[in-house]
Design an enzyme around this catalytic site. Sequence first.
Site, PDB file in Angstrom:
ATOM      1  N   LYS A   4      -0.913  10.534  10.684  1.00 41.57           N
ATOM      2  CA  LYS A   4      -2.347  10.306  10.583  1.00 41.57           C
ATOM      3  C   LYS A   4      -3.120  10.789  11.805  1.00 41.57           C
ATOM      4  O   LYS A   4      -2.678  10.664  12.943  1.00 41.57           O
ATOM      5  CB  LYS A   4      -2.627   8.808  10.392  1.00 41.57           C
ATOM      6  CG  LYS A   4      -2.151   8.233   9.071  1.00 41.57           C
ATOM      7  CD  LYS A   4      -2.931   8.784   7.884  1.00 41.57           C
ATOM      8  CE  LYS A   4      -4.377   8.377   7.896  1.00 41.57           C
ATOM      9  NZ  LYS A   4      -4.581   6.912   7.784  1.00 41.57           N
ATOM     10  N   THR A  21     -25.759  18.540  -3.450  1.00 42.33           N
ATOM     11  CA  THR A  21     -26.671  17.485  -3.879  1.00 42.33           C
ATOM     12  C   THR A  21     -25.837  16.544  -4.749  1.00 42.33           C
ATOM     13  O   THR A  21     -24.954  16.993  -5.475  1.00 42.33           O
ATOM     14  CB  THR A  21     -27.869  18.024  -4.683  1.00 42.33           C
ATOM     15  OG1 THR A  21     -27.395  18.668  -5.872  1.00 42.33           O
ATOM     16  CG2 THR A  21     -28.688  19.015  -3.862  1.00 42.33           C
ATOM     17  N   HIS A  22     -26.096  15.248  -4.631  1.00 39.73           N
ATOM     18  CA  HIS A  22     -25.288  14.241  -5.343  1.00 39.73           C
ATOM     19  C   HIS A  22     -23.805  14.342  -4.975  1.00 39.73           C
ATOM     20  O   HIS A  22     -22.941  13.923  -5.745  1.00 39.73           O
ATOM     21  CB  HIS A  22     -25.442  14.379  -6.868  1.00 39.73           C
ATOM     22  CG  HIS A  22     -26.858  14.402  -7.331  1.00 39.73           C
ATOM     23  ND1 HIS A  22     -27.593  13.263  -7.552  1.00 39.73           N
ATOM     24  CD2 HIS A  22     -27.687  15.451  -7.595  1.00 39.73           C
ATOM     25  CE1 HIS A  22     -28.820  13.589  -7.947  1.00 39.73           C
ATOM     26  NE2 HIS A  22     -28.902  14.913  -7.978  1.00 39.73           N
ATOM     27  N   GLU A  70     -16.278   7.028  12.515  1.00 40.40           N
ATOM     28  CA  GLU A  70     -16.369   5.796  11.744  1.00 40.40           C
ATOM     29  C   GLU A  70     -17.127   4.722  12.518  1.00 40.40           C
ATOM     30  O   GLU A  70     -17.900   3.950  11.941  1.00 40.40           O
ATOM     31  CB  GLU A  70     -14.968   5.321  11.380  1.00 40.40           C
ATOM     32  CG  GLU A  70     -14.269   6.233  10.380  1.00 40.40           C
ATOM     33  CD  GLU A  70     -12.801   5.861  10.169  1.00 40.40           C
ATOM     34  OE1 GLU A  70     -12.351   4.853  10.766  1.00 40.40           O
ATOM     35  OE2 GLU A  70     -12.121   6.577   9.420  1.00 40.40           O
TER      36      GLU A  70
END
Length: 463
Positions: free
Chosen positions: A284, A156-157, A291
């Site tokens: 990478k 949460t958060h 995305e």
Amino acid sequence: MSNRMWGGRFASGPAEIMEEINASIGFDKRLAPQDIRGSLAHVAMLGAAGILPPEDVSAIRDGLKAVQAEIEAGQFEFKRELEDIHMSVESRLREIVGPAAGRLHTARSRNDQVATDMKLWVRDTLDSLDAQAAELQRALADKARQHADTVMPGFTHLQSAQPVTFGHHCLAYVEMLGRDRGRFRDARARLNECPLGAAALAGTSFPIDRHATAAALGFDRPTANSLDSVADRDFALESLSAASICAVHLSRFAEELVVWTSAQFGFVKLSDGFTTGSSIMPQKRNPDAAELVRAKAGRVIGALTGLLIVMKGLPLAYSKDMQEDKEGTFDALQALSLCLAAMTGMVRDLAPVPEVLARAAGSGYATATDLADWLVRELGLPFRDAHHVTGRLVGAASARGVGLEALSLAEMQEAEPRITEAVYAVLGVENSVNSRTSYGGTAPANVRSQAERWIAQLGRETA
């Protein structure tokens, strides 16, 4: 030359810029299958009602099928000067069958024609989106069944909160998609009234059978008010609203995949099939598919907002502004279709990393609530008192830089003298998730049961 399809009132044709802003053939040509389907139903009704002679009905029907074949074969020439798909089909029909083609437009207008075409296209697309969402549900439910015991942190958060299982997390999105599918089906049910025969706005004096055309096109009934029939675009708005909510769900999951696949988290791995590389950094592996799913949600929401703004100030009935319903609706619903397909592929492809997930699940004092619950259950403390005791113990553990399970019994008893050795049984993450047996909880047995329920339900849908 004026437009030969409607230009009898005009001495000359439109200015070049007028033609440019007015033409919609560049995007509404995708309505060709629906337009021809509607015309076939309309001409069959005109014949059955005795409005057109059988020879004209036969010629028009055969001509429409010939036009359809040309379009499907990629041999049809779409001309901007004919403005839209309706005029394009009718113009080619006239070239094929002659003057009889002019009788096809009896008792209808482009206003009710385009509303019918759009409803047919949206209905077809909602059915497709529903099926795609079901496929994503299957992929998630399968992954949930495989990982019913794989412990991970629940947040949460975006802060570590309580341990859950990876399967439980997957099933959360199965539930969201179930509601998305319900919205698609609700939108479909409400749009399933046929505008054809409402004509321009007032109906027609010809003795048409609107119930027959509605049935032929798979609608439940004809629309009951001719003004509403041609002025309404709430079927597109509702569909875009449902699509927007679904896109938000996909975007949230996509965001989690972006975070989870980062080196800092390392919760899951995606294969080469759903990642890309960098032009400069050889190490990478970028989660570009996730995305892009996240980004395309903006396009879907934007289409809804755009159409709401188009419609908000229009008096009844039809205005040319409503031509702007198409590009946004086409783009948004097809973008959502692509997102559903991409997300389904990523879910099937992704591989959780159990050891990393388990380690993270135990961090951040994620079993603190289990400790508070134990104090309530075993010692009879009011929950607020148990919360206070647990907070002091978390503070003690944090000061030492250790987990709750590393505190000695003596340290525990400084906060609450009645704590016993039995407390350590609830501090492990596996014990924590196993204890969450309430309906809808994260206990592995619950997760397996819910996953099996969904898999069986989805299987019945396709049986």
